[in-house]
Design a protein around this motif. Sequence first.
Motif, mmCIF file in Angstrom:
data_model
loop_
_atom_site.group_PDB
_atom_site.id
_atom_site.type_symbol
_atom_site.label_atom_id
_atom_site.label_comp_id
_atom_site.label_asym_id
_atom_site.label_seq_id
_atom_site.Cartn_x
_atom_site.Cartn_y
_atom_site.Cartn_z
ATOM 1 N N PHE A 1 32.418 2.145 -21.672
ATOM 2 C CA PHE A 1 32.616 2.997 -22.850
ATOM 3 C C PHE A 1 33.763 2.468 -23.722
ATOM 4 N N GLN A 2 34.852 2.034 -23.085
ATOM 5 C CA GLN A 2 35.968 1.466 -23.845
ATOM 6 C C GLN A 2 35.557 0.163 -24.526
ATOM 7 N N LEU A 3 34.769 -0.647 -23.818
ATOM 8 C CA LEU A 3 34.330 -1.920 -24.393
ATOM 9 C C LEU A 3 33.460 -1.683 -25.622
ATOM 10 N N ILE A 4 32.564 -0.712 -25.580
ATOM 11 C CA ILE A 4 31.695 -0.429 -26.724
ATOM 12 C C ILE A 4 32.517 0.076 -27.902
ATOM 13 N N GLN A 5 33.477 0.963 -27.663
ATOM 14 C CA GLN A 5 34.325 1.461 -28.747
ATOM 15 C C GLN A 5 35.120 0.336 -29.384
ATOM 16 N N PHE A 6 35.560 -0.630 -28.582
ATOM 17 C CA PHE A 6 36.338 -1.749 -29.101
ATOM 18 C C PHE A 6 35.469 -2.702 -29.919
ATOM 19 N N SER A 7 34.247 -2.956 -29.452
ATOM 20 C CA SER A 7 33.422 -4.001 -30.051
ATOM 21 C C SER A 7 32.601 -3.526 -31.247
ATOM 22 N N ILE A 8 32.267 -2.229 -31.317
ATOM 23 C CA ILE A 8 31.424 -1.714 -32.391
ATOM 24 C C ILE A 8 32.213 -0.703 -33.215
ATOM 25 N N PRO A 9 32.474 -0.973 -34.491
ATOM 26 C CA PRO A 9 33.223 -0.028 -35.322
ATOM 27 C C PRO A 9 32.423 1.253 -35.563
ATOM 28 N N GLY A 10 33.148 2.377 -35.687
ATOM 29 C CA GLY A 10 32.520 3.651 -35.990
ATOM 30 C C GLY A 10 31.826 4.300 -34.820
ATOM 31 N N VAL A 11 32.182 3.888 -33.587
ATOM 32 C CA VAL A 11 31.581 4.458 -32.384
ATOM 33 C C VAL A 11 32.657 5.158 -31.570
ATOM 34 N N THR A 12 32.317 6.318 -31.043
ATOM 35 C CA THR A 12 33.231 7.045 -30.170
ATOM 36 C C THR A 12 32.511 7.375 -28.870
#
Length: 304
Positions: free
Chosen positions: A124-135
Amino acid sequence: MLNSVTDTIGRFKFENLVFMGEASMMLNTQNEKGKNRGMLVLDSLYLPPMVVDFKKDSIIYTPENTVVKENVYKKHIMFGIAAENILDEVEIIAKKKNGPASLYGNADNTYVIDEKTQHFSDIFQLIQFSIPGVTAIGGVIGFNRYGARPAYILIDGVEWDQNDLMGIHTDDVAKIEAFKGSSAAIFGTRGGNGVIIIYTKEGVINKDPKPVFHSITQKIEGLHDARVFYSPEDIENPFFEMDNRRAIRNTLYWNPYVHPNENGTVEVTYSNSEVNTTVKVTLEGITAVGIPIVVSTNYTIETN
């Protein structure tokens, strides 16, 4: 996007699908209420072989082999390159760092994990870091533009439940893509809240994903997008070769659309190479009744 309704025994078809090259096709089934339900089963695709009237023996010509390497050597000599300065063949191997090939075309956001990517404790942290506008709030991944409603998740082309993502180790991820807005339309109603696609390193996912029977994603080949074969049209002033007398082309002419007239003859025009050599001519085709034709011959170029 195309839609079709099955008949009473579940069959359906889409006609007039005309496209060039490779394309990613997604097929999804829904019930009358719009829910993703059902199962896709492959129908018979086998056709009987074409019947041909082939009474004559095939004629196979075995011409003398021409050596491309010899022609290249002659070209170097004509340009004044000494034999001792001609390098042996050098093979250059390089790999572009773009991660696994995308299954769905150009994404709105793409992030390739490499050795410079910082370490995260969970996916979940990796996705938030790699894709802007995602929580990721409460274990739910969503785009801010959609009120953080759950995004559609695919891992290596397979639909996954967000509750199962905790089993994905961050070190196993190779690339992450995001589709949102109009680009997510290829996923149908499932992409209404945005789509996040995770590609893993080969052979690292041991956990069996939730089985999906109502959806198929497959890359298929459409019509061949043929390239135009280069052939100098202006013999006196060729735009590619600086000097036509020194022009050596290993392949002089190629044409996939040669159709003889009612008398069985056809005329083609091309420029020869200005070097003493033997040229191989090969004709390959098929008759109107399905008989394959392969004929080869040679001719010699002699310059003064």
